[in-house]
Write an enzyme that holds these catalytic residues in place. Sequence first.
Site, short mmCIF file in Angstrom:
data_model
loop_
_atom_site.label_atom_id
_atom_site.label_comp_id
_atom_site.label_asym_id
_atom_site.label_seq_id
_atom_site.Cartn_x
_atom_site.Cartn_y
_atom_site.Cartn_z
N CYS A 89 1.04 -1.24 -0.33
CA CYS A 89 0.18 -0.26 0.15
C CYS A 89 1.17 1.45 0.11
O CYS A 89 0.73 2.52 -1.05
CB CYS A 89 -1.01 -0.14 1.12
SG CYS A 89 -2.26 -1.33 1.40
N HIS A 336 -8.22 4.48 -2.92
CA HIS A 336 -6.45 4.10 -1.83
C HIS A 336 -6.83 3.25 -3.18
O HIS A 336 -6.60 2.09 -3.75
CB HIS A 336 -7.22 3.53 -1.07
CG HIS A 336 -5.71 2.17 -0.31
ND1 HIS A 336 -4.10 2.61 -1.18
CD2 HIS A 336 -5.11 1.50 0.37
CE1 HIS A 336 -3.55 2.19 -0.28
NE2 HIS A 336 -4.06 1.33 0.45
N CYS A 366 -0.36 2.32 6.48
CA CYS A 366 -0.09 0.72 6.68
C CYS A 366 -0.07 0.07 5.98
O CYS A 366 0.27 0.61 4.81
CB CYS A 366 -1.23 0.72 8.38
SG CYS A 366 -2.72 0.76 6.27
N GLY A 368 0.03 -4.68 4.04
CA GLY A 368 0.36 -5.52 4.06
C GLY A 368 1.46 -6.50 4.85
O GLY A 368 2.01 -5.75 4.46
#
Length: 380
Positions: A89, A336, A366, A368
């Site tokens: 991300c 996103h 944040c 994964g």
Amino acid sequence: MKQAYIVDGVRTPFGRRQGGLSRMRPDNLAAFTLTALVEQTQVEPGWIEDIRMGCVTQVGEQGFNIGRVAPLIAGFPVEVPGVSINRMCASSLEAVNQAAQAIRADVHDLVIAAGVESMSRVPMGSDGSTLSDTLISRYNVVPQGISAEMIAEKWELSREMLDRFSWESHQRALKAQESGYFSEEIVAVETTDADGNPVVVSSDEGPRSDTTVEKMSTLRPVFKPDGRVTAANSSQLTDGAVALLLASESGLKAHSLRPRARVVAMAVVGVDPVIMLTGPIPATAKVLEKAQLKFDQIDVFEVNEAFASVVLAWGAEYHPDWAKVNPNGGAIALGHPLGASGGRLTLTAVHELERIGGRYALVTMCIGWGMAVATIIERV
């Protein structure tokens, strides 16, 4: 050590999944932002020494090293190299950081940090297969949504708190749209509709003017029957691309460029890969320490809204002035597009610092498998 400066940036509107940008290939979409960036900055493409492009799902139309393919599509000279980056991300925030690192290390003077993701055309997770038995035996691997539920439980975040935060994200994004804030960073995209007719996508499609906390409360939890995480308090699946130009001081002088921000400090952390989404908490502490700044010296915080629980847990640890946190909404409203979000957060932070006359912004995301990236920039 050399300083790394952000000269300027552009992004596409963020389109809903199967929305206005879904009929445009992601390599073409990324190429569009590269072209728009050099036109806006009046930089000759041949001056660019490298292109760092974030992209998470690097298969299909996002495969074959899209970081190299996109500039070729954009007509950049073949001598301009490019690489694709996958830190999930935070891929394009990682691209910004890697570009800054190359400049600070005196490797390059002009670098483009970019990012792209078409979640309509390249399904999330299609780059993976089955998980390693060793990984499964070592960690109780769960989907990110379950991690978001775990965070809500650990920090005692109610469903109403998550929904209210999400509603506020939409309200802030709508206000920013009405005020023309995003028009300063968005370049309209000419594409086609489902019937092949030409259309222009000029604004983000995610913000919903008709949503209410009451409507959100009627949605069923996605990951647990008795859970708190729903589609409404999670980030939207989205299509989009972004590109920023970074330069050294000598690069600025050589090409008569004016910087808008300086990259002050960068940090990356690892955390428990099961609860996985708590990384912005230690990443914030680490990047502040590297910058030798205090929390209350930050004027703008862009904390990626992967899930409402992520930002609220971060807030529970730091007790920020919430007016400074995602002041123009976040991924719950805007969407996103995985590989493009970090660049968008950085670009939005630059604009917001200029708008309010602030000095420092902190961007954190944040990731994964339990990581996070954080970056502090300073308006110049």
